[in-house]
Write a protein that holds these residues in place. Structure first.
Motif, PDB file in Angstrom:
ATOM      1  N   ALA A   1       0.830  -1.209   0.000  1.00 19.91           N
ATOM      2  CA  ALA A   1       0.000   0.000   0.000  1.00 19.91           C
ATOM      3  C   ALA A   1       0.863   1.257   0.000  1.00 19.91           C
ATOM      4  CB  ALA A   1      -0.940  -0.005   1.206  1.00 19.91           C
TER       5      ALA A   1
ATOM      6  N   PHE B   1       2.048   2.339  -3.305  1.00 25.64           N
ATOM      7  CA  PHE B   1       0.951   2.711  -4.198  1.00 25.64           C
ATOM      8  C   PHE B   1       0.473   1.559  -5.071  1.00 25.64           C
ATOM      9  CE2 PHE B   1       3.650   6.495  -3.526  1.00 25.64           C
ATOM     10  CZ  PHE B   1       2.762   7.237  -2.781  1.00 25.64           C
ATOM     11  N   GLU B   2       0.511   0.341  -4.549  1.00 20.46           N
ATOM     12  CA  GLU B   2       0.068  -0.828  -5.294  1.00 20.46           C
ATOM     13  C   GLU B   2      -1.364  -1.213  -4.965  1.00 20.46           C
ATOM     14  OE1 GLU B   2       2.898  -3.924  -4.455  1.00 20.46           O
ATOM     15  OE2 GLU B   2       4.593  -2.623  -4.936  1.00 20.46           O
TER      16      GLU B   2
ATOM     17  N   PRO C   1      -5.286   0.148  -3.880  1.00 20.85           N
ATOM     18  CA  PRO C   1      -6.182   1.294  -3.684  1.00 20.85           C
ATOM     19  C   PRO C   1      -6.825   1.267  -2.297  1.00 20.85           C
ATOM     20  CG  PRO C   1      -7.105  -0.238  -5.293  1.00 20.85           C
ATOM     21  CD  PRO C   1      -5.777  -0.780  -4.884  1.00 20.85           C
ATOM     22  N   ARG C   2      -6.977   2.448  -1.739  1.00 13.66           N
ATOM     23  CA  ARG C   2      -7.569   2.601  -0.408  1.00 13.66           C
ATOM     24  C   ARG C   2      -8.660   3.662  -0.439  1.00 13.66           C
ATOM     25  NH1 ARG C   2      -2.128   3.457   3.275  1.00 13.66           N
ATOM     26  NH2 ARG C   2      -1.775   1.303   3.847  1.00 13.66           N
TER      27      ARG C   2
ATOM     28  N   ARG D   1      -4.723   5.330  -4.755  1.00 10.68           N
ATOM     29  CA  ARG D   1      -3.510   4.629  -4.307  1.00 10.68           C
ATOM     30  C   ARG D   1      -2.798   5.557  -3.334  1.00 10.68           C
ATOM     31  NH1 ARG D   1      -3.131  -0.012  -6.992  1.00 10.68           N
ATOM     32  NH2 ARG D   1      -4.402  -0.187  -8.871  1.00 10.68           N
TER      33      ARG D   1
ATOM     34  N   LYS E   1      -1.090   8.832  -5.279  1.00  9.45           N
ATOM     35  CA  LYS E   1      -0.504   8.758  -6.614  1.00  9.45           C
ATOM     36  C   LYS E   1      -1.620   9.027  -7.615  1.00  9.45           C
ATOM     37  CE  LYS E   1       2.551   6.063  -9.490  1.00  9.45           C
ATOM     38  NZ  LYS E   1       3.443   4.924  -9.552  1.00  9.45           N
TER      39      LYS E   1
ATOM     40  N   GLN F   1      -9.058  -0.944   2.648  1.00  7.83           N
ATOM     41  CA  GLN F   1      -8.424  -1.474   1.445  1.00  7.83           C
ATOM     42  C   GLN F   1      -9.536  -1.858   0.479  1.00  7.83           C
ATOM     43  OE1 GLN F   1      -5.274  -4.335   2.073  1.00  7.83           O
ATOM     44  NE2 GLN F   1      -5.957  -5.496   0.309  1.00  7.83           N
TER      45      GLN F   1
END
Length: 125
Positions: free
Chosen positions: A33, A36-37, A39-40, A59, A75, A98
């Protein structure tokens, strides 16, 4: 050189020897996370008015300083980012969700090596 590799492996084994699967998966999810892998959705909530103050989706990387300030870096493109500073108080809190599943291994830890972070670019004025 072999001694250096052996020392690094010994250090890593020592650090992760007391970790169970959940601890390793938790660290790997957090690292993914923060890279930036994943999404939240981050929601800021006023406990007195029962209202959402702000919602940030994307992200996101979170940094809670523990002193009432939260930093959120989002990002927005391949090399573009936005940074938000949010003040927390006794009646304002937040939660982070998440939004998608992520595959992480409970058997392997992650190390992220970014050469650009070690050798920074220099701006000359």
């Amino acid at each position: 050189m072999t001694k250096i590799y052996a020392a690094v492996v010994l250090l890593l084994v020592t650090v992760f020897a007391g970790c169970d699967d959940a601890d390793i998966a938790n660290r790997n999810l957090s690292k993914a996370a923060d890279n930036f892998e994943i999404p939240r959705r981050i929601v800021f909530y006023n406990g007195i008015t029962d209202a959402y103050i702000l919602v940030i989706e994307g992200r996101c990387s979170l940094n809670d300083d523990g002193l009432g300030q939260l930093e959120v870096v989002v990002k927005t493109g391949p090399s573009t980012y936005k940074k938000h500073f949010l003040g927390l108080s006794d009646n304002v809190t937040y939660f982070s969700e998440q939004l998608e599943d992520a595959e992480v291994s409970p058997y392997h830890y992650r190390v992220t090596f970014k050469p650009r972070a070690i050798i920074p670019s220099v701006d000359i004025k």
